[in-house]
Design a protein around this motif. Structure first.
Motif, short mmCIF file in Angstrom:
data_model
loop_
_atom_site.label_atom_id
_atom_site.label_comp_id
_atom_site.label_asym_id
_atom_site.label_seq_id
_atom_site.Cartn_x
_atom_site.Cartn_y
_atom_site.Cartn_z
N LEU A 77 -14.46 14.73 -3.15
CA LEU A 77 -13.68 14.79 -1.91
C LEU A 77 -12.24 15.24 -2.12
CD1 LEU A 77 -14.81 11.47 -0.20
CD2 LEU A 77 -15.52 13.78 0.38
N GLN A 78 -11.85 15.47 -3.34
CA GLN A 78 -10.45 15.79 -3.62
C GLN A 78 -9.99 17.07 -2.94
OE1 GLN A 78 -9.39 15.49 -7.68
NE2 GLN A 78 -7.22 15.72 -7.27
N SER A 79 -10.87 18.05 -2.82
CA SER A 79 -10.47 19.30 -2.17
C SER A 79 -10.18 19.08 -0.68
CB SER A 79 -11.56 20.35 -2.35
OG SER A 79 -12.76 19.93 -1.74
N ARG A 80 -10.86 18.12 -0.06
CA ARG A 80 -10.64 17.87 1.38
C ARG A 80 -9.46 16.91 1.62
NH1 ARG A 80 -15.83 18.42 4.72
NH2 ARG A 80 -17.11 19.68 3.35
N LEU A 81 -9.32 15.91 0.75
CA LEU A 81 -8.28 14.91 0.96
C LEU A 81 -6.92 15.34 0.42
CD1 LEU A 81 -10.24 11.66 0.11
CD2 LEU A 81 -9.63 12.51 2.37
N GLY A 82 -6.91 16.15 -0.60
CA GLY A 82 -5.65 16.64 -1.16
C GLY A 82 -4.85 15.54 -1.83
N ASP A 83 -3.59 15.41 -1.41
CA ASP A 83 -2.68 14.45 -2.03
C ASP A 83 -3.04 13.00 -1.72
OD1 ASP A 83 -1.32 16.60 -2.99
OD2 ASP A 83 0.27 16.54 -1.47
N LYS A 84 -3.81 12.77 -0.70
CA LYS A 84 -4.15 11.41 -0.27
C LYS A 84 -5.35 10.84 -1.03
CE LYS A 84 -1.42 11.46 3.45
NZ LYS A 84 -0.05 11.25 3.15
N THR A 85 -5.89 11.56 -1.99
CA THR A 85 -7.12 11.13 -2.66
C THR A 85 -6.92 9.80 -3.38
OG1 THR A 85 -7.71 13.43 -2.99
CG2 THR A 85 -8.89 11.83 -4.30
N GLN A 86 -5.86 9.66 -4.16
CA GLN A 86 -5.66 8.44 -4.95
C GLN A 86 -5.42 7.23 -4.05
OE1 GLN A 86 -6.95 8.78 -7.58
NE2 GLN A 86 -5.51 9.04 -9.24
N ILE A 87 -4.63 7.41 -3.01
CA ILE A 87 -4.34 6.30 -2.10
C ILE A 87 -5.62 5.87 -1.38
CG2 ILE A 87 -3.06 5.65 -0.02
CD1 ILE A 87 -0.90 7.66 -0.97
N THR A 88 -6.39 6.84 -0.90
CA THR A 88 -7.63 6.53 -0.19
C THR A 88 -8.62 5.86 -1.14
OG1 THR A 88 -7.25 8.50 1.14
CG2 THR A 88 -9.42 7.52 1.26
N ARG A 89 -8.73 6.36 -2.36
CA ARG A 89 -9.65 5.76 -3.32
C ARG A 89 -9.25 4.32 -3.63
NH1 ARG A 89 -10.96 3.22 -7.27
NH2 ARG A 89 -12.46 3.77 -8.83
N TYR A 90 -7.96 4.05 -3.73
CA TYR A 90 -7.47 2.71 -4.01
C TYR A 90 -7.88 1.75 -2.89
CZ TYR A 90 -4.13 -1.10 -4.64
OH TYR A 90 -3.57 -2.33 -4.80
N TRP A 91 -7.61 2.13 -1.64
CA TRP A 91 -7.89 1.22 -0.53
C TRP A 91 -9.38 1.09 -0.24
CZ3 TRP A 91 -4.76 -2.37 0.55
CH2 TRP A 91 -3.39 -2.19 0.38
N VAL A 92 -10.15 2.13 -0.41
CA VAL A 92 -11.60 2.02 -0.23
C VAL A 92 -12.16 1.06 -1.26
CG1 VAL A 92 -13.78 3.29 -0.48
CG2 VAL A 92 -11.95 4.24 0.90
N GLY A 93 -11.69 1.15 -2.49
CA GLY A 93 -12.14 0.22 -3.53
C GLY A 93 -11.80 -1.22 -3.20
N LYS A 94 -10.60 -1.45 -2.68
CA LYS A 94 -10.20 -2.82 -2.33
C LYS A 94 -11.03 -3.36 -1.17
CE LYS A 94 -7.06 -2.90 -5.38
NZ LYS A 94 -7.45 -3.36 -6.67
N TYR A 95 -11.29 -2.53 -0.15
CA TYR A 95 -12.11 -2.97 0.98
C TYR A 95 -13.54 -3.25 0.56
CZ TYR A 95 -8.43 -2.00 4.36
OH TYR A 95 -7.27 -2.03 5.06
N LEU A 96 -14.11 -2.42 -0.31
CA LEU A 96 -15.47 -2.68 -0.79
C LEU A 96 -15.53 -3.97 -1.61
CD1 LEU A 96 -16.68 0.89 -1.80
CD2 LEU A 96 -17.47 -0.51 0.11
N LEU A 97 -14.52 -4.19 -2.45
CA LEU A 97 -14.48 -5.41 -3.24
C LEU A 97 -14.35 -6.65 -2.34
CD1 LEU A 97 -14.49 -6.26 -6.21
CD2 LEU A 97 -12.01 -6.22 -6.14
N ALA A 98 -13.50 -6.57 -1.33
CA ALA A 98 -13.36 -7.70 -0.40
C ALA A 98 -14.65 -7.92 0.38
CB ALA A 98 -12.20 -7.43 0.56
N GLY A 99 -15.33 -6.85 0.77
CA GLY A 99 -16.60 -6.99 1.49
C GLY A 99 -17.67 -7.67 0.65
N TRP A 100 -17.78 -7.26 -0.63
CA TRP A 100 -18.74 -7.90 -1.52
C TRP A 100 -18.39 -9.37 -1.75
CZ3 TRP A 100 -23.41 -6.53 -2.55
CH2 TRP A 100 -23.77 -5.19 -2.52
N LEU A 101 -17.12 -9.68 -1.82
CA LEU A 101 -16.70 -11.06 -1.99
C LEU A 101 -17.08 -11.91 -0.78
CD1 LEU A 101 -15.09 -12.96 -3.88
CD2 LEU A 101 -13.08 -12.39 -2.54
#
Length: 160
Positions: A77-101
């Protein structure tokens, strides 16, 4: 014991600079050497090789393994998200972790609650309400009258 000294040198040789090549001191042997050097700089069919980035090399294998799914998805998805890739990946990971918890805690509270048949599971106890002098319920007497009323964990209500 003294350490050997070595001078830094370039792999480009003395004729990398344009002026050094055009001042008339370049011999046929130097030209042949430069031709070989330029040929060696061409990339082969298997190059450039993908290497781990510096941040990945600092991570241990277990951390790389649990980060792999999101790293793989967000590399696509990096070509579509551009500069926002790292920030989006960080928050998606946190939301998935919270959901599993939340799912894990809900499952354990619902299906693995602590009762008289097992020692494991969450044992949830409520505190008694505070009753002060002047309150109509004062003195509030405990509803547990016999020693068997304490720590029964639902045994009295079992269908046995």
């Amino acid at each position: 014991m003294t350490e050997p000294t070595s001078r830094p040198m370039t792999i480009r040789g003395p004729y990398d600079n344009e002026r050094a090549r055009l001042d008339g001191t370049m011999t046929d042997l130097d030209r042949e050497w430069r031709k070989k050097w330029l040929k060696a700089q061409e990339l082969g069919h298997h190059e450039p090789r993908t290497q781990f980035s510096a941040s990945q090399m600092e991570m241990n294998p277990i951390r790389r393994a649990y980060r792999f799914p999101l790293d793989f998805v967000f590399s696509k998805l990096q070509s579509r998200l551009g500069d926002k890739t790292q920030i989006t990946r960080y928050w998606v990971g946190k939301y998935l972790l919270a959901g599993w918890l939340v799912l894990g805690i809900t499952y354990n509270l619902k299906y693995n609650s602590h009762d008289w048949t097992r020692k494991k599971g969450f044992a949830i106890f409520g505190s008694k309400p505070a009753v002060y002098p002047g309150d109509p319920n004062f003195p509030k007497v405990s509803d547990k009258m016999k020693p068997s009323d304490y720590a029964d964990y639902g045994f009295k209500n079992s269908p046995i």
